[in-house]
Scaffold this active site. Sequence first.
Site, PDB file in Angstrom:
ATOM      1  CB  CYS A  13     -12.849  -5.283 -53.006  1.00 11.82           C
ATOM      2  SG  CYS A  13     -12.991  -4.008 -51.419  1.00 11.82           S
TER       3      CYS A  13
ATOM      4  CD1 TRP B 211      -8.649  -9.849 -48.423  1.00 11.40           C
ATOM      5  CD2 TRP B 211      -9.264 -10.564 -50.452  1.00 11.40           C
ATOM      6  NE1 TRP B 211     -10.011  -9.072 -48.660  1.00 11.40           N
ATOM      7  CE2 TRP B 211     -10.306  -9.663 -49.869  1.00 11.40           C
ATOM      8  CE3 TRP B 211      -9.861 -11.217 -51.830  1.00 11.40           C
ATOM      9  CZ2 TRP B 211     -11.380  -9.161 -50.504  1.00 11.40           C
ATOM     10  CZ3 TRP B 211     -10.956 -10.974 -52.344  1.00 11.40           C
ATOM     11  CH2 TRP B 211     -11.826 -10.007 -51.722  1.00 11.40           C
TER      12      TRP B 211
ATOM     13  CB  THR C  56      -9.771  -5.114 -45.060  1.00 11.47           C
ATOM     14  OG1 THR C  56      -8.969  -4.035 -44.525  1.00 11.47           O
ATOM     15  CG2 THR C  56     -10.858  -5.712 -44.071  1.00 11.47           C
TER      16      THR C  56
ATOM     17  CD  GLU D 177     -11.486   4.016 -44.722  1.00 10.01           C
ATOM     18  OE1 GLU D 177     -12.180   4.093 -46.080  1.00 10.01           O
ATOM     19  OE2 GLU D 177     -11.954   3.422 -43.987  1.00 10.01           O
TER      20      GLU D 177
ATOM     21  CE1 TYR E 103     -19.581  -6.210 -49.501  1.00 12.21           C
ATOM     22  CE2 TYR E 103     -20.094  -4.168 -50.367  1.00 12.21           C
ATOM     23  CZ  TYR E 103     -19.330  -5.332 -50.568  1.00 12.21           C
ATOM     24  OH  TYR E 103     -18.438  -5.284 -51.493  1.00 12.21           O
TER      25      TYR E 103
END
Length: 315
Positions: A63, A96, A131, A147, A194
Amino acid sequence: MLVNGIWTQKWQPVQQKDEQGRFIRQTSSFRNWITPDGTAGITGKAGFKAEKDRYHLYVAYICPWACRTLMARSLKGLEGIISVSVVNPNLTDQGWKFGDFPGSHQDELNNFTYLHELYSQIDPSFTGRATVPVLWDKQSKSIVNNESADILRMLNTAFMDIVDHGPNLYPSMHQAEIEQMNAFLYDNLNNGVYQAGFASSQKAYEEAYHNVFNALDIMETRLSDDRNFLFGEHLTETDIRLFVTLVRFDSAYYGLFKCNRNTLKEMPYLHQYMHRILAIPGINHTVHLDHIKAGYYSVKTINPNGIVPLGPNTI
């Protein structure tokens, strides 16, 4: 994804899209800040004081957003201050997962199997995608922030009373330019690849494709005057933001995401710039090509057979 804290369907990369088929990225949910004295930051609540061995990062080497935080952790001398867990790069039906791939870890802090369990433990009503990165507080057993832009910036200054090391990634003399360039790169390149890869219409794909290469052309021209970094001789957070996309370009975005006008190796100034950053002490070990390829090519919606290409084997 999670709906009211319960995993309800198989993981998929596109949670939202607009009427034109454009990929829409989820907004981060946890926005607290670590500060030197524990007072509240720009957003969120107080109570997160900078302390050694209190905080933990959950990341994925695949990532780019998570690897921003790893780069900042390394550059600022925080590797002995903030611990790290790396998830498996392969995206499972539950997102994940911990362990089971060379270089990844089990969740030794909470003993979870999937990252989404961390989210639902903290917020039993959480709805959305789980995430990385996740900045975790071991003391209160809670998520500080998920974030990457916030985490990158807080790692730059929050721990300076403990470890005063490395470059100032957000220097006052460049802050206005940094904000402007960050926005441009996010819209057109960082998220643009993306939007190309996950586009669900030809129009949306072509729009994103042109945005990506327009941004790359602008960066190539900017670096053609032999400056070392985007704002001259001083490495900033904007260089980190650009680097994490560049270092994945030829191995993932060029082929899988159809950003195939040219490879990064065909853009000499950008390619040299990427390697200049890669050569900075502490950066190389944040880049794992095996995780990058295994992770991106595990996304079934765009690579249903899960075949991982043998090349490129160098960056």
